[in-house]
Design a protein around this motif. Structure first.
Motif, PDB file in Angstrom:
ATOM      1  N   LEU A  42       0.953  -1.175   0.107  1.00  0.00           N
ATOM      2  CA  LEU A  42       0.037   0.107  -0.090  1.00  0.00           C
ATOM      3  C   LEU A  42       0.912   1.157   0.027  1.00  0.00           C
ATOM      4  N   PRO A  43       0.633   2.352  -0.992  1.00  0.00           N
ATOM      5  CA  PRO A  43       1.153   3.540  -0.658  1.00  0.00           C
ATOM      6  C   PRO A  43       1.080   4.187   0.700  1.00  0.00           C
ATOM      7  N   GLU A  44       2.093   5.057   1.106  1.00  0.00           N
ATOM      8  CA  GLU A  44       2.121   5.712   2.244  1.00  0.00           C
ATOM      9  C   GLU A  44       0.947   6.795   2.227  1.00  0.00           C
ATOM     10  N   GLY A  45       0.346   7.108   3.322  1.00  0.00           N
ATOM     11  CA  GLY A  45      -1.078   7.969   3.088  1.00  0.00           C
ATOM     12  C   GLY A  45      -1.571   7.543   4.560  1.00  0.00           C
ATOM     13  N   THR A  46      -3.001   8.041   4.611  1.00  0.00           N
ATOM     14  CA  THR A  46      -3.751   7.908   5.728  1.00  0.00           C
ATOM     15  C   THR A  46      -5.198   7.186   5.262  1.00  0.00           C
ATOM     16  N   TYR A  47      -5.516   6.284   5.961  1.00  0.00           N
ATOM     17  CA  TYR A  47      -6.249   5.236   5.635  1.00  0.00           C
ATOM     18  C   TYR A  47      -7.607   5.072   6.765  1.00  0.00           C
ATOM     19  N   SER A  48      -8.740   5.228   6.364  1.00  0.00           N
ATOM     20  CA  SER A  48      -9.692   4.899   7.330  1.00  0.00           C
ATOM     21  C   SER A  48      -9.921   3.361   7.450  1.00  0.00           C
ATOM     22  N   LEU A  49     -10.355   2.656   8.641  1.00  0.00           N
ATOM     23  CA  LEU A  49     -10.162   1.159   8.866  1.00  0.00           C
ATOM     24  C   LEU A  49     -11.435   0.804   9.182  1.00  0.00           C
ATOM     25  N   GLN A  50     -12.209  -0.205   8.557  1.00  0.00           N
ATOM     26  CA  GLN A  50     -13.385  -0.629   8.715  1.00  0.00           C
ATOM     27  C   GLN A  50     -13.323  -2.250   8.905  1.00  0.00           C
ATOM     28  N   LEU A  51     -14.124  -2.825   9.529  1.00  0.00           N
ATOM     29  CA  LEU A  51     -14.296  -4.254   9.473  1.00  0.00           C
ATOM     30  C   LEU A  51     -15.260  -4.632   8.241  1.00  0.00           C
ATOM     31  N   THR A  52     -14.853  -5.810   7.690  1.00  0.00           N
ATOM     32  CA  THR A  52     -15.804  -6.544   6.430  1.00  0.00           C
ATOM     33  C   THR A  52     -15.840  -8.060   6.886  1.00  0.00           C
ATOM     34  N   TYR A  53     -17.117  -8.530   6.439  1.00  0.00           N
ATOM     35  CA  TYR A  53     -17.071 -10.069   6.494  1.00  0.00           C
ATOM     36  C   TYR A  53     -17.384 -10.642   5.155  1.00  0.00           C
ATOM     37  N   SER A  54     -16.670 -11.935   5.171  1.00  0.00           N
ATOM     38  CA  SER A  54     -16.928 -12.542   3.866  1.00  0.00           C
ATOM     39  C   SER A  54     -17.113 -14.120   4.378  1.00  0.00           C
ATOM     40  N   GLU A  55     -17.775 -14.916   3.717  1.00  0.00           N
ATOM     41  CA  GLU A  55     -17.900 -16.250   4.408  1.00  0.00           C
ATOM     42  C   GLU A  55     -16.762 -17.081   3.977  1.00  0.00           C
ATOM     43  N   ALA A  56     -15.931 -16.816   2.975  1.00  0.00           N
ATOM     44  CA  ALA A  56     -14.653 -17.703   2.951  1.00  0.00           C
ATOM     45  C   ALA A  56     -13.448 -17.135   3.946  1.00  0.00           C
ATOM     46  N   LYS A  57     -13.615 -15.813   4.414  1.00  0.00           N
ATOM     47  CA  LYS A  57     -12.536 -15.197   5.112  1.00  0.00           C
ATOM     48  C   LYS A  57     -12.692 -15.021   6.494  1.00  0.00           C
ATOM     49  N   GLY A  58     -14.012 -14.645   6.859  1.00  0.00           N
ATOM     50  CA  GLY A  58     -14.605 -14.146   8.310  1.00  0.00           C
ATOM     51  C   GLY A  58     -14.378 -12.771   8.217  1.00  0.00           C
ATOM     52  N   TRP A  59     -14.262 -12.310   9.347  1.00  0.00           N
ATOM     53  CA  TRP A  59     -14.158 -10.871   9.803  1.00  0.00           C
ATOM     54  C   TRP A  59     -12.861 -10.397   9.320  1.00  0.00           C
ATOM     55  N   TYR A  60     -12.289  -9.498   8.629  1.00  0.00           N
ATOM     56  CA  TYR A  60     -11.137  -8.694   8.525  1.00  0.00           C
ATOM     57  C   TYR A  60     -11.145  -7.221   8.255  1.00  0.00           C
ATOM     58  N   PRO A  61     -10.157  -6.380   8.677  1.00  0.00           N
ATOM     59  CA  PRO A  61     -10.273  -5.183   8.520  1.00  0.00           C
ATOM     60  C   PRO A  61      -9.744  -4.702   7.057  1.00  0.00           C
ATOM     61  N   VAL A  62     -10.463  -3.562   6.613  1.00  0.00           N
ATOM     62  CA  VAL A  62     -10.376  -3.089   5.277  1.00  0.00           C
ATOM     63  C   VAL A  62      -9.931  -1.561   5.429  1.00  0.00           C
ATOM     64  N   LEU A  63      -8.951  -1.338   4.621  1.00  0.00           N
ATOM     65  CA  LEU A  63      -8.417   0.236   4.543  1.00  0.00           C
ATOM     66  C   LEU A  63      -8.919   0.900   3.376  1.00  0.00           C
ATOM     67  N   HIS A  64      -9.505   2.011   3.452  1.00  0.00           N
ATOM     68  CA  HIS A  64      -9.681   2.880   2.702  1.00  0.00           C
ATOM     69  C   HIS A  64      -9.155   4.299   2.681  1.00  0.00           C
ATOM     70  N   CYS A  65      -8.723   4.549   1.476  1.00  0.00           N
ATOM     71  CA  CYS A  65      -7.939   5.926   1.520  1.00  0.00           C
ATOM     72  C   CYS A  65      -8.861   6.949   0.728  1.00  0.00           C
ATOM     73  N   GLU A  66      -9.191   8.147   1.387  1.00  0.00           N
ATOM     74  CA  GLU A  66     -10.095   9.127   0.856  1.00  0.00           C
ATOM     75  C   GLU A  66      -9.548   9.644   0.038  1.00  0.00           C
TER      76      GLU A  66
END
Length: 147
Positions: A42-66
């Protein structure tokens, strides 16, 4: 809440340490920088962190760059040693290309879940850790003879 990931770039991998309030949470491993490999970190910068759920992977954090269409995620190493594209992998140690990645991921996930339950908004800032250069004095390695 602000998390800071300080990283150092290498030819084979990108190593980092994840901090909260100047306290280390875990170490991280990522693919090499985009200039070196076609599986970039991932490039350097500021990301917001949220949790996402998928049947195959379960819960995991996702990063979004505004402002940019960059998405990343925090996930353990693939089969114990393989990197995932645009992914930060928590590990307990850098030896042997990361150890106990799944355990480090689960501990970090528990902390993130607790912070989100308390209503905190989590922001991850990724930056390069500068390498400290020690000034070596030319006379420090010479023996001092007593007169």
């Amino acid at each position: 809440m602000k998390l800071i990931l300080q990283r150092r770039y290498g030819k084979k991998e990108t190593r980092g340490i994840l901090y909260r309030d100047h306290k280390a949470l875990c170490r991280t491993l990522e693919p090499p920088a985009a200039k070196i490999a076609n599986c970039p970190c991932l490039p350097e910068g500021t990301y917001s962190l949220q949790l996402t759920y998928s049947e195959a992977k379960g819960w995991y954090p996702v990063l979004h760059c505004e402002g940019r269409a960059i998405k990343g995620r925090i996930f353990p190493l693939f089969q114990g040693h393989g990197y995932r594209n645009m992914c930060i992998s928590p590990v307990s140690t850098f030896r042997e290309t990361g150890r106990f990645s799944k355990l480090a991921f689960l501990k970090l996930l528990d902390s993130i879940e607790n912070w989100l339950e308390q209503g905190e908004e989590i922001v991850l800032e990724i930056e390069e850790k500068p390498i400290k250069r020690h000034n070596i004095k030319p006379w420090s390695s010479q023996k001092v003879l007593s007169v």
